[in-house]
Write a protein that holds these residues in place. Structure first.
Motif, PDB file in Angstrom:
ATOM      1  N   GLY A   1      90.831   1.702  35.903  1.00  0.00           N
ATOM      2  CA  GLY A   1      90.292   1.203  34.645  1.00  0.00           C
ATOM      3  C   GLY A   1      91.043   0.015  34.077  1.00  0.00           C
ATOM      4  N   ILE A   2      91.759  -0.704  34.928  1.00  0.00           N
ATOM      5  CA  ILE A   2      92.545  -1.861  34.497  1.00  0.00           C
ATOM      6  C   ILE A   2      91.853  -3.151  34.960  1.00  0.00           C
ATOM      7  CG2 ILE A   2      94.796  -3.032  34.663  1.00  0.00           C
ATOM      8  CD1 ILE A   2      94.863  -0.307  33.180  1.00  0.00           C
ATOM      9  N   VAL A   3      91.787  -4.128  34.065  1.00  0.00           N
ATOM     10  CA  VAL A   3      91.235  -5.439  34.415  1.00  0.00           C
ATOM     11  C   VAL A   3      92.218  -6.115  35.368  1.00  0.00           C
ATOM     12  CG1 VAL A   3      90.575  -7.708  33.535  1.00  0.00           C
ATOM     13  CG2 VAL A   3      89.993  -5.650  32.236  1.00  0.00           C
ATOM     14  N   VAL A   4      91.734  -6.444  36.575  1.00  0.00           N
ATOM     15  CA  VAL A   4      92.618  -7.024  37.588  1.00  0.00           C
ATOM     16  C   VAL A   4      92.281  -8.472  37.931  1.00  0.00           C
ATOM     17  CG1 VAL A   4      93.310  -4.824  38.633  1.00  0.00           C
ATOM     18  CG2 VAL A   4      91.220  -5.948  39.418  1.00  0.00           C
ATOM     19  N   GLU A   5      91.132  -8.942  37.461  1.00  0.00           N
ATOM     20  CA  GLU A   5      90.735 -10.320  37.734  1.00  0.00           C
ATOM     21  C   GLU A   5      89.716 -10.740  36.691  1.00  0.00           C
ATOM     22  OE1 GLU A   5      91.178 -13.728  39.968  1.00  0.00           O
ATOM     23  OE2 GLU A   5      91.965 -11.855  40.733  1.00  0.00           O
ATOM     24  N   LYS A   6      89.765 -12.011  36.306  1.00  0.00           N
ATOM     25  CA  LYS A   6      88.793 -12.546  35.349  1.00  0.00           C
ATOM     26  C   LYS A   6      88.587 -14.018  35.652  1.00  0.00           C
ATOM     27  CE  LYS A   6      87.883 -13.079  30.407  1.00  0.00           C
ATOM     28  NZ  LYS A   6      88.389 -12.852  29.048  1.00  0.00           N
TER      29      LYS A   6
ATOM     30  N   GLN B   1      92.276  -9.536  28.902  1.00  0.00           N
ATOM     31  CA  GLN B   1      92.999 -10.291  29.919  1.00  0.00           C
ATOM     32  C   GLN B   1      93.343  -9.399  31.096  1.00  0.00           C
ATOM     33  OE1 GLN B   1      93.556 -13.595  29.661  1.00  0.00           O
ATOM     34  NE2 GLN B   1      92.582 -13.609  27.664  1.00  0.00           N
ATOM     35  N   VAL B   2      93.729 -10.016  32.198  1.00  0.00           N
ATOM     36  CA  VAL B   2      94.203  -9.278  33.367  1.00  0.00           C
ATOM     37  C   VAL B   2      95.381  -8.412  32.937  1.00  0.00           C
ATOM     38  CG1 VAL B   2      95.289  -9.516  35.633  1.00  0.00           C
ATOM     39  CG2 VAL B   2      93.393 -11.020  34.996  1.00  0.00           C
ATOM     40  N   GLY B   3      95.352  -7.139  33.341  1.00  0.00           N
ATOM     41  CA  GLY B   3      96.391  -6.187  32.970  1.00  0.00           C
ATOM     42  C   GLY B   3      95.989  -5.285  31.816  1.00  0.00           C
ATOM     43  N   ASP B   4      94.948  -5.658  31.059  1.00  0.00           N
ATOM     44  CA  ASP B   4      94.463  -4.839  29.946  1.00  0.00           C
ATOM     45  C   ASP B   4      93.612  -3.691  30.471  1.00  0.00           C
ATOM     46  OD1 ASP B   4      95.640  -6.656  28.251  1.00  0.00           O
ATOM     47  OD2 ASP B   4      93.765  -7.565  27.576  1.00  0.00           O
ATOM     48  N   GLU B   5      93.524  -2.646  29.658  1.00  0.00           N
ATOM     49  CA  GLU B   5      92.614  -1.548  29.980  1.00  0.00           C
ATOM     50  C   GLU B   5      91.189  -2.004  29.679  1.00  0.00           C
ATOM     51  OE1 GLU B   5      91.914   3.015  28.520  1.00  0.00           O
ATOM     52  OE2 GLU B   5      93.975   2.243  28.591  1.00  0.00           O
ATOM     53  N   ALA B   6      90.274  -1.664  30.584  1.00  0.00           N
ATOM     54  CA  ALA B   6      88.869  -2.039  30.403  1.00  0.00           C
ATOM     55  C   ALA B   6      88.286  -1.309  29.199  1.00  0.00           C
ATOM     56  CB  ALA B   6      88.075  -1.702  31.653  1.00  0.00           C
ATOM     57  N   VAL B   7      87.406  -1.991  28.489  1.00  0.00           N
ATOM     58  CA  VAL B   7      86.713  -1.405  27.343  1.00  0.00           C
ATOM     59  C   VAL B   7      85.499  -0.641  27.875  1.00  0.00           C
ATOM     60  CG1 VAL B   7      85.489  -1.899  25.198  1.00  0.00           C
ATOM     61  CG2 VAL B   7      87.444  -3.320  25.871  1.00  0.00           C
ATOM     62  N   ASP B   8      85.436   0.659  27.591  1.00  0.00           N
ATOM     63  CA  ASP B   8      84.320   1.475  28.064  1.00  0.00           C
ATOM     64  C   ASP B   8      83.061   1.137  27.281  1.00  0.00           C
ATOM     65  OD1 ASP B   8      83.013   3.366  29.611  1.00  0.00           O
ATOM     66  OD2 ASP B   8      83.596   5.044  28.322  1.00  0.00           O
ATOM     67  N   PHE B   9      81.925   1.270  27.929  1.00  0.00           N
ATOM     68  CA  PHE B   9      80.648   1.014  27.271  1.00  0.00           C
ATOM     69  C   PHE B   9      79.541   1.771  27.978  1.00  0.00           C
ATOM     70  CE2 PHE B   9      81.080  -2.277  30.510  1.00  0.00           C
ATOM     71  CZ  PHE B   9      79.870  -2.189  31.179  1.00  0.00           C
ATOM     72  N   GLN B  10      78.431   1.913  27.294  1.00  0.00           N
ATOM     73  CA  GLN B  10      77.208   2.462  27.864  1.00  0.00           C
ATOM     74  C   GLN B  10      76.080   1.501  27.534  1.00  0.00           C
ATOM     75  OE1 GLN B  10      76.123   6.384  26.539  1.00  0.00           O
ATOM     76  NE2 GLN B  10      74.437   6.541  27.973  1.00  0.00           N
ATOM     77  N   LEU B  11      75.330   1.108  28.565  1.00  0.00           N
ATOM     78  CA  LEU B  11      74.197   0.202  28.381  1.00  0.00           C
ATOM     79  C   LEU B  11      72.991   0.715  29.155  1.00  0.00           C
ATOM     80  CD1 LEU B  11      75.846  -3.335  28.838  1.00  0.00           C
ATOM     81  CD2 LEU B  11      75.054  -2.314  26.700  1.00  0.00           C
ATOM     82  N   GLU B  12      71.837   0.282  28.703  1.00  0.00           N
ATOM     83  CA  GLU B  12      70.609   0.577  29.442  1.00  0.00           C
ATOM     84  C   GLU B  12      70.408  -0.512  30.485  1.00  0.00           C
ATOM     85  OE1 GLU B  12      65.836   0.960  28.577  1.00  0.00           O
ATOM     86  OE2 GLU B  12      67.247   1.481  26.974  1.00  0.00           O
ATOM     87  N   THR B  13      69.899  -0.127  31.650  1.00  0.00           N
ATOM     88  CA  THR B  13      69.600  -1.109  32.688  1.00  0.00           C
ATOM     89  C   THR B  13      68.165  -1.588  32.546  1.00  0.00           C
ATOM     90  OG1 THR B  13      68.806   0.483  34.315  1.00  0.00           O
ATOM     91  CG2 THR B  13      71.202   0.033  34.273  1.00  0.00           C
ATOM     92  N   LEU B  14      67.846  -2.607  33.274  1.00  0.00           N
ATOM     93  CA  LEU B  14      66.494  -3.150  33.285  1.00  0.00           C
ATOM     94  C   LEU B  14      65.501  -2.092  33.762  1.00  0.00           C
ATOM     95  CD1 LEU B  14      65.046  -5.808  32.667  1.00  0.00           C
ATOM     96  CD2 LEU B  14      65.371  -6.459  35.040  1.00  0.00           C
TER      97      LEU B  14
END
Length: 177
Positions: free
Chosen positions: A152-157, A37-50
């Motif tokens: 690193g904070i979720v500010v909008e969803k 939710q807005v106000g939560d710390e973002a979950v870090d991740f690593q992904l491959e791009t196209l």
């Protein structure tokens, strides 16, 4: 004997359904995990791009705000918002990055989708092949867009199609300090 067997079978099926529903409800109601939710710390991740590159949210987020756009090739609202995001992104993106996170589709499907658009997308397309990131953010409807500020904070969803005003708002939210 046949009628009695059918009744036993019917009762067994109904009982099984009731038990499964009860277990499902119990797990959902007692689960500790909730949607980001807005106000939560973002979950870090690593992904491959196209393009075959690796992107890590925390690395991008050290210098820029980040807009995560979860999408699928079958999603008509996703198709409609992509050109607007690309146009705005091409106006200048020094302070933010858009990462379009495709939810568990193959390269062929994604490339067919991209080739059907009027122009090439300038922002990275990340591949969430096993849905780990989608699950971590508990994204359900597509498209879902999440803005993360430089801290690193979720500010909008938003869980539906973005308008151009929405996109500018997401950029403003992700780049404000």
């Amino acid at each position: 004997m046949k009628k009695q067997t059918r009744n036993i079978l019917r009762i067994s099926i109904i009982l099984s359904i009731v038990i499964l529903l009860g277990v499902t409800l119990w797990f959902n109601l007692t689960s500790d995990s909730q949607a980001v939710q807005v106000g939560d710390e973002a979950v870090d991740f690593q992904l491959e791009t196209l393009d075959g590159e690796q992107i890590q949210l925390s690395e991008i987020n050290q210098e820029k705000g980040v807009i995560l756009n979860f999408w699928g090739t079958w999603c008509e609202p996703c198709r409609e918002e992509m050109p607007d995001m690309n146009e705005i992104y091409n106006e200048g993106n020094e302070d933010y990055e858009i990462v379009a996170v495709n939810v568990s589709e193959g390269n062929q499907q994604i490339n067919q989708f991209l080739s059907s658009l009027d122009e090439n997308l300038s922002f990275p397309i990340a591949l969430d092949s096993n849905r780990d990131v989608t699950k971590a953010y508990q994204v359900s409807p597509l498209p879902t867009t999440i803005a993360i500020d430089k801290n690193g904070i979720v500010v909008e969803k938003q869980e539906y199609q973005l308008t151009t005003d929405d996109i500018y708002s997401f950029i403003e939210q992700s780049t404000s300090e």
